[in-house]
Design an enzyme around this catalytic site. Sequence first.
Site, PDB file in Angstrom:
ATOM      1  N   GLY A  91       0.865  -1.173   0.000  1.00 42.62           N
ATOM      2  CA  GLY A  91       0.000   0.000   0.000  1.00 42.62           C
ATOM      3  C   GLY A  91       0.897   1.216   0.000  1.00 42.62           C
ATOM      4  O   GLY A  91       1.917   1.239  -0.682  1.00 42.62           O
ATOM      5  N   SER A 124       5.899  -5.449  -0.936  1.00 36.70           N
ATOM      6  CA  SER A 124       5.821  -4.044  -1.339  1.00 36.70           C
ATOM      7  C   SER A 124       6.148  -3.123  -0.161  1.00 36.70           C
ATOM      8  O   SER A 124       7.277  -3.103   0.299  1.00 36.70           O
ATOM      9  CB  SER A 124       4.432  -3.762  -1.922  1.00 36.70           C
ATOM     10  OG  SER A 124       4.381  -2.504  -2.545  1.00 36.70           O
ATOM     11  N   ALA A 125       5.178  -2.359   0.343  1.00 35.61           N
ATOM     12  CA  ALA A 125       5.436  -1.454   1.471  1.00 35.61           C
ATOM     13  C   ALA A 125       5.939  -2.219   2.688  1.00 35.61           C
ATOM     14  O   ALA A 125       6.769  -1.725   3.458  1.00 35.61           O
ATOM     15  CB  ALA A 125       4.168  -0.670   1.821  1.00 35.61           C
ATOM     16  N   HIS A 161       9.050  -3.345  -6.857  1.00 37.39           N
ATOM     17  CA  HIS A 161       8.456  -3.000  -8.156  1.00 37.39           C
ATOM     18  C   HIS A 161       9.480  -2.353  -9.091  1.00 37.39           C
ATOM     19  O   HIS A 161       9.126  -1.501  -9.909  1.00 37.39           O
ATOM     20  CB  HIS A 161       7.273  -2.041  -7.994  1.00 37.39           C
ATOM     21  CG  HIS A 161       6.294  -2.420  -6.932  1.00 37.39           C
ATOM     22  ND1 HIS A 161       5.449  -3.498  -7.053  1.00 37.39           N
ATOM     23  CD2 HIS A 161       6.026  -1.853  -5.719  1.00 37.39           C
ATOM     24  CE1 HIS A 161       4.684  -3.578  -5.961  1.00 37.39           C
ATOM     25  NE2 HIS A 161       5.032  -2.608  -5.143  1.00 37.39           N
ATOM     26  N   GLU A 197       9.203  -7.339 -10.319  1.00 33.61           N
ATOM     27  CA  GLU A 197       8.011  -8.100  -9.983  1.00 33.61           C
ATOM     28  C   GLU A 197       8.288  -9.593 -10.135  1.00 33.61           C
ATOM     29  O   GLU A 197       8.961 -10.029 -11.083  1.00 33.61           O
ATOM     30  CB  GLU A 197       6.857  -7.687 -10.891  1.00 33.61           C
ATOM     31  CG  GLU A 197       6.491  -6.213 -10.760  1.00 33.61           C
ATOM     32  CD  GLU A 197       6.008  -5.819  -9.374  1.00 33.61           C
ATOM     33  OE1 GLU A 197       6.816  -5.919  -8.407  1.00 33.61           O
ATOM     34  OE2 GLU A 197       4.853  -5.418  -9.256  1.00 33.61           O
TER      35      GLU A 197
END
Length: 253
Positions: A91, A124-125, A161, A197
Site C-alpha cells: 500500500g 511491497s510497502a 516493483h 516483480e
Amino acid sequence: MAKRQLLLLSSSAVHGFEIFDFAKDEVNDLLSGNKVDTVLFIPYALKDHEAYLKKMAVPFTKWGYTLEGIHNCEDPVQAVNNAKTIYIGGGNTFRLLKALYDLKLIEPIRKRVLEQGIPYIGSSAGTNVATVSISTTNDMPICYPPTLKALNLVPFNINPHYQDPEPESKHKGETREERILQYLEEEDSYTVLGLREGTMLSVKGYNAVLRGIKSSGARLFVKNQQPEEIEIGADLSRLLKGDKNGESCKCLQ
C-alpha cells in the site's frame, strides 16, 4: 541476534498469477518449517483494513493458515508480542510507517524478529519498512511519519516493483535507475536492491538468496559502483556484511 527469518517480496500480486501464488512454495516452507498456524497481518498501508484482511486471507486460508488482522486486536503491541509470524502488506509506505510509529510497534517487531526469531513476511510497502529506511520507496508522501528510518531488519534498502527503462518508451522523465542513483549521491545513503516483480529475498540468519520467477531478477545499486544484474538463485549474503552487531552497512567493499 536470533536467527532471523525474512521473506521480502516485491509484491504479492504478479501478472499471470493469483495473489501470492508465485511465492506459495517459499511462504509454505517458511510457515510449515516453523509450525505456524496463525499469521498476524498488519494492513496499515491501506485505509480499509478489514477489506484488505479479507482479500489477503484468501491464499492463506487456501493453504491452511489463519490470517489475523492486528487492527482487530485490543492491544496491537501485545498482539505483536504473541505473534508466531508477522506479515506486513503493501500500500502506501508513508502511511504504514507512520502507523507503526504511532502505535509504538517498531521496537516490538524488531525484538520479535531479530531477538526471538519469528518469521517476517513483507510485500511491497511491507518490504520497504523491513529495511534501513523508506527513502527508496516509489510511494507519494501522503502523510508524514516522524522519520524515514524503518525496522532495519536488514542493513540496506530495497526498491520494490523495480522497472527497467523501456527502449521504445516516449516518456522523458527519470527512470527508476536514475532516481536510485540520485539517492546514492546523498552522504547518508545505503545500498539498494531493486526487486523486479515476481522476485523476493529470502533471509535466514546471515544468509540471503534471491528467489522468484526465473524470467525475472534484481538490480543491485552500490554507492560509487556500476549497477549489477542479479539472477534468480544468486547468493546475496554479502548484503548482510557488517550486520552481526545490528549495525547497518552503507555500502559493500
